[in-house]
Design a protein around this motif. Structure first.
Motif, PDB file in Angstrom:
ATOM      1  N   ALA A 233      23.173  15.442 -80.947  1.00 36.67           N
ATOM      2  CA  ALA A 233      21.968  15.247 -80.130  1.00 36.67           C
ATOM      3  C   ALA A 233      20.736  15.113 -81.021  1.00 36.67           C
ATOM      4  O   ALA A 233      19.860  14.269 -80.779  1.00 36.67           O
ATOM      5  CB  ALA A 233      21.801  16.406 -79.155  1.00 36.67           C
ATOM      6  N   LYS A 234      20.667  15.910 -82.066  1.00 36.45           N
ATOM      7  CA  LYS A 234      19.535  15.842 -82.984  1.00 36.45           C
ATOM      8  C   LYS A 234      19.494  14.492 -83.701  1.00 36.45           C
ATOM      9  O   LYS A 234      18.432  13.874 -83.851  1.00 36.45           O
ATOM     10  CB  LYS A 234      19.622  16.979 -84.004  1.00 36.45           C
ATOM     11  N   ASP A 235      20.674  14.015 -84.128  1.00 32.45           N
ATOM     12  CA  ASP A 235      20.765  12.712 -84.771  1.00 32.45           C
ATOM     13  C   ASP A 235      20.323  11.608 -83.811  1.00 32.45           C
ATOM     14  O   ASP A 235      19.552  10.715 -84.179  1.00 32.45           O
ATOM     15  CB  ASP A 235      22.201  12.462 -85.235  1.00 32.45           C
ATOM     16  N   THR A 236      20.800  11.663 -82.568  1.00 29.96           N
ATOM     17  CA  THR A 236      20.454  10.649 -81.571  1.00 29.96           C
ATOM     18  C   THR A 236      18.956  10.643 -81.294  1.00 29.96           C
ATOM     19  O   THR A 236      18.336   9.582 -81.176  1.00 29.96           O
ATOM     20  CB  THR A 236      21.235  10.884 -80.268  1.00 29.96           C
TER      21      THR A 236
ATOM     22  N   GLY B 117      36.111   9.698 -77.899  1.00 32.89           N
ATOM     23  CA  GLY B 117      36.422  11.023 -78.435  1.00 32.89           C
ATOM     24  C   GLY B 117      35.241  11.975 -78.371  1.00 32.89           C
ATOM     25  O   GLY B 117      34.286  11.772 -77.608  1.00 32.89           O
ATOM     26  N   TYR B 118      35.315  13.020 -79.187  1.00 33.81           N
ATOM     27  CA  TYR B 118      34.296  14.069 -79.183  1.00 33.81           C
ATOM     28  C   TYR B 118      32.916  13.522 -79.513  1.00 33.81           C
ATOM     29  O   TYR B 118      31.935  13.811 -78.808  1.00 33.81           O
ATOM     30  CB  TYR B 118      34.676  15.165 -80.190  1.00 33.81           C
ATOM     31  N   ALA B 119      32.815  12.740 -80.584  1.00 30.69           N
ATOM     32  CA  ALA B 119      31.512  12.214 -80.988  1.00 30.69           C
ATOM     33  C   ALA B 119      30.937  11.308 -79.904  1.00 30.69           C
ATOM     34  O   ALA B 119      29.733  11.355 -79.622  1.00 30.69           O
ATOM     35  CB  ALA B 119      31.633  11.450 -82.308  1.00 30.69           C
ATOM     36  N   ALA B 120      31.795  10.476 -79.290  1.00 32.79           N
ATOM     37  CA  ALA B 120      31.331   9.585 -78.219  1.00 32.79           C
ATOM     38  C   ALA B 120      30.776  10.387 -77.040  1.00 32.79           C
ATOM     39  O   ALA B 120      29.752  10.016 -76.446  1.00 32.79           O
ATOM     40  CB  ALA B 120      32.466   8.681 -77.763  1.00 32.79           C
ATOM     41  N   ALA B 121      31.441  11.497 -76.714  1.00 31.08           N
ATOM     42  CA  ALA B 121      30.971  12.335 -75.604  1.00 31.08           C
ATOM     43  C   ALA B 121      29.603  12.931 -75.904  1.00 31.08           C
ATOM     44  O   ALA B 121      28.703  12.944 -75.049  1.00 31.08           O
ATOM     45  CB  ALA B 121      31.988  13.440 -75.336  1.00 31.08           C
ATOM     46  N   ARG B 122      29.430  13.418 -77.127  1.00 31.36           N
ATOM     47  CA  ARG B 122      28.128  14.004 -77.493  1.00 31.36           C
ATOM     48  C   ARG B 122      27.036  12.934 -77.498  1.00 31.36           C
ATOM     49  O   ARG B 122      25.892  13.187 -77.114  1.00 31.36           O
ATOM     50  CB  ARG B 122      28.210  14.674 -78.862  1.00 31.36           C
ATOM     51  N   ARG B 123      27.370  11.720 -77.948  1.00 23.90           N
ATOM     52  CA  ARG B 123      26.392  10.623 -77.939  1.00 23.90           C
ATOM     53  C   ARG B 123      26.012  10.257 -76.513  1.00 23.90           C
ATOM     54  O   ARG B 123      24.833  10.031 -76.207  1.00 23.90           O
ATOM     55  CB  ARG B 123      26.979   9.402 -78.648  1.00 23.90           C
TER      56      ARG B 123
ATOM     57  N   GLN C 118      19.051   4.511 -72.071  1.00 20.72           N
ATOM     58  CA  GLN C 118      19.935   4.351 -70.922  1.00 20.72           C
ATOM     59  C   GLN C 118      21.328   3.968 -71.415  1.00 20.72           C
ATOM     60  O   GLN C 118      21.472   3.056 -72.239  1.00 20.72           O
ATOM     61  CB  GLN C 118      19.404   3.261 -69.980  1.00 20.72           C
ATOM     62  N   LEU C 119      22.339   4.674 -70.933  1.00 20.05           N
ATOM     63  CA  LEU C 119      23.721   4.344 -71.276  1.00 20.05           C
ATOM     64  C   LEU C 119      24.201   3.245 -70.336  1.00 20.05           C
ATOM     65  O   LEU C 119      24.184   3.414 -69.114  1.00 20.05           O
ATOM     66  CB  LEU C 119      24.608   5.578 -71.159  1.00 20.05           C
ATOM     67  N   ILE C 120      24.636   2.122 -70.906  1.00 19.66           N
ATOM     68  CA  ILE C 120      25.026   0.961 -70.109  1.00 19.66           C
ATOM     69  C   ILE C 120      26.539   0.902 -69.891  1.00 19.66           C
ATOM     70  O   ILE C 120      27.011   0.716 -68.765  1.00 19.66           O
ATOM     71  CB  ILE C 120      24.553  -0.345 -70.781  1.00 19.66           C
ATOM     72  N   THR C 121      27.318   1.058 -70.947  1.00 23.11           N
ATOM     73  CA  THR C 121      28.770   0.931 -70.813  1.00 23.11           C
ATOM     74  C   THR C 121      29.461   1.571 -72.009  1.00 23.11           C
ATOM     75  O   THR C 121      28.830   1.904 -73.013  1.00 23.11           O
ATOM     76  CB  THR C 121      29.180  -0.558 -70.694  1.00 23.11           C
ATOM     77  N   ILE C 122      30.780   1.710 -71.877  1.00 25.08           N
ATOM     78  CA  ILE C 122      31.609   2.327 -72.917  1.00 25.08           C
ATOM     79  C   ILE C 122      32.862   1.481 -73.101  1.00 25.08           C
ATOM     80  O   ILE C 122      33.456   1.010 -72.123  1.00 25.08           O
ATOM     81  CB  ILE C 122      31.988   3.769 -72.535  1.00 25.08           C
ATOM     82  N   ALA C 123      33.262   1.293 -74.360  1.00 29.26           N
ATOM     83  CA  ALA C 123      34.485   0.551 -74.676  1.00 29.26           C
ATOM     84  C   ALA C 123      35.467   1.460 -75.397  1.00 29.26           C
ATOM     85  O   ALA C 123      35.066   2.332 -76.173  1.00 29.26           O
ATOM     86  CB  ALA C 123      34.171  -0.666 -75.543  1.00 29.26           C
TER      87      ALA C 123
ATOM     88  N   CYS D 166      31.778   5.021 -82.471  1.00 30.30           N
ATOM     89  CA  CYS D 166      32.428   6.332 -82.616  1.00 30.30           C
ATOM     90  C   CYS D 166      33.943   6.171 -82.623  1.00 30.30           C
ATOM     91  O   CYS D 166      34.661   7.010 -82.085  1.00 30.30           O
ATOM     92  CB  CYS D 166      32.032   7.263 -81.479  1.00 30.30           C
ATOM     93  N   SER D 167      34.423   5.101 -83.211  1.00 30.02           N
ATOM     94  CA  SER D 167      35.846   4.800 -83.191  1.00 30.02           C
ATOM     95  C   SER D 167      36.489   5.169 -84.530  1.00 30.02           C
ATOM     96  O   SER D 167      35.864   5.791 -85.389  1.00 30.02           O
ATOM     97  CB  SER D 167      36.049   3.315 -82.890  1.00 30.02           C
ATOM     98  N   ALA D 168      37.734   4.744 -84.727  1.00 30.17           N
ATOM     99  CA  ALA D 168      38.465   5.052 -85.954  1.00 30.17           C
ATOM    100  C   ALA D 168      37.790   4.417 -87.164  1.00 30.17           C
ATOM    101  O   ALA D 168      37.171   3.352 -87.074  1.00 30.17           O
ATOM    102  CB  ALA D 168      39.908   4.552 -85.829  1.00 30.17           C
ATOM    103  N   ASN D 169      37.930   5.064 -88.311  1.00 33.55           N
ATOM    104  CA  ASN D 169      37.229   4.639 -89.530  1.00 33.55           C
ATOM    105  C   ASN D 169      37.431   3.162 -89.868  1.00 33.55           C
ATOM    106  O   ASN D 169      36.484   2.474 -90.257  1.00 33.55           O
ATOM    107  CB  ASN D 169      37.695   5.480 -90.721  1.00 33.55           C
ATOM    108  N   TYR D 170      38.662   2.678 -89.742  1.00 37.18           N
ATOM    109  CA  TYR D 170      38.954   1.316 -90.181  1.00 37.18           C
ATOM    110  C   TYR D 170      38.247   0.261 -89.341  1.00 37.18           C
ATOM    111  O   TYR D 170      38.121  -0.897 -89.756  1.00 37.18           O
ATOM    112  CB  TYR D 170      40.472   1.058 -90.160  1.00 37.18           C
TER     113      TYR D 170
END
Length: 336
Positions: free
Chosen positions: A289-292, A22-28, A39-44, A81-85
């Protein structure tokens, strides 16, 4: 916690995997790829086609399960960056696998589980960071700077109401997946505890409008809570969203014995006997970005983060007290 990342050589890059599309994952993903220390390795993700497309955007392979991601030996940092639960169980698995963890709020849907995860991170000697970008925002920093101008605060009202018609059939409108409203949206509590400290008692009411389309989903929710801080400050917190909300409201008003402070969206004013002063609150952009960057600073050179785990846990404890109050219909003491 500089770990083995302090030298800054290619061999010591912070290798990250992201759970979510989602949005947060894209910004991360953007922030990780923009920093030469990581380095970004992979996404699930949950949906194979969407996960593949999302991963291709950043030129990395996709994995279809977060369980596979946390087990990988070529990942040092798991960003959730997934659903809360899912936050709690993914964080637990990642920590048990020896990974550093960054998770969007809330850390878990109960304060008890959050406390267990904090203890686990300490035991594993791994970073566990719960994002709360609102604390980094220009709005929050402007409130902190202007707050002395109101004198001794005695009352505040914080409203976060969002009209959304039609309500989407997504996790943020699912009772179990989003969680109790002030837990799922614990940032509304965390902002206040960061500004005003500890809470003595909570009284809370909540209402849901069930979705006519799908079981377990709601079309609207409304949650109101009164927090009495140990300082004597009384706070009213209102959170709601969905089809029953016809007028969106994102305001904060703080009354003190020498003035008042108001925030409406991204506009702010300080009202005192000397007159009205407009506050410069800045933009909400660039906060992920600032958080990261702060996370990478912490991992590579050991600088402190802007928010502590104890502060994150305390906000959840207050939100959990609100949940218990809504369930029993009584005032609840925080920590009882």
């Amino acid at each position: 916690m500089a770990g083995n990342f302090a030298s800054g050589t290619p061999a010591t890059l912070v290798r990250a995997g992201i759970v979510g599309t989602g949005y947060a994952a894209a910004r991360r993903a953007e922030a990780i790829q923009a920093d030469n220390r990581s380095q970004l390795i992979t996404i699930a993700g949950h949906q194979p086609d969407r996960t593949t497309t999302f991963a291709q955007t950043y030129g990395v392979p996709a994995v279809q399960s977060w369980r596979d991601l946390v087990k990988r030996s070529d990942i040092d940092l798991v960003i959730i960056c997934s659903a809360n639960y899912e936050h709690g169980k993914i964080a637990r698995a990642a920590l048990e696998a020896g990974k550093h963890v960054v998770v969007e709020y809330p850390l878990a849907l109960t304060a008890a589980e959050a406390a267990e995860l904090i203890a686990l991170a300490k035991q594993q000697n791994k970073l566990l960071h719960v994002e709360h970008i609102e604390l980094l925002s220009g709005i929050h920093q402007s409130i902190k700077a202007a707050l002395p101008g109101v004198g001794i605060p005695f009352y505040l009202r914080s409203a976060s109401l969002m009209c959304q018609q039609p309500a989407p059939e997504k996790w943020s409108y699912h009772r179990e997946q989003f969680g109790f409203p002030l837990v799922g949206a614990v940032s509304r509590i965390h902002r206040l505890t960061d500004l005003f400290g500890s809470v003595a008692t909570v009284s809370c009411q909540t209402r849901f409008w069930d979705s006519a389309k799908a079981t377990g989903y709601f079309s609207s929710c409304l949650c109101t809570a009164q927090l009495r801080f140990t300082s004597g400050l009384i706070a009213e917190v209102v959170y709601g969203k969905g089809e029953a909300i016809w007028y969106s409201d994102r305001t904060l008003t703080i009354q003190g014995d020498r003035g008042a402070l108001t925030i409406d969206g991204e506009q702010g004013q300080l009202v005192t006997a000397e007159g009205t002063k407009t506050l410069t609150v800045g933009s909400r952009r660039g906060l992920f970005a600032k958080d990261t960057t702060q996370v990478l600073d912490h991992l590579t050179i050991g600088t402190p983060l802007y928010v502590s785990l104890n502060a994150s846990l305390y906000a959840l404890q207050v939100a959990d007290a609100a949940r218990r109050s809504a369930e029993v219909g009584e005032v609840v003491e925080v920590g009882e």
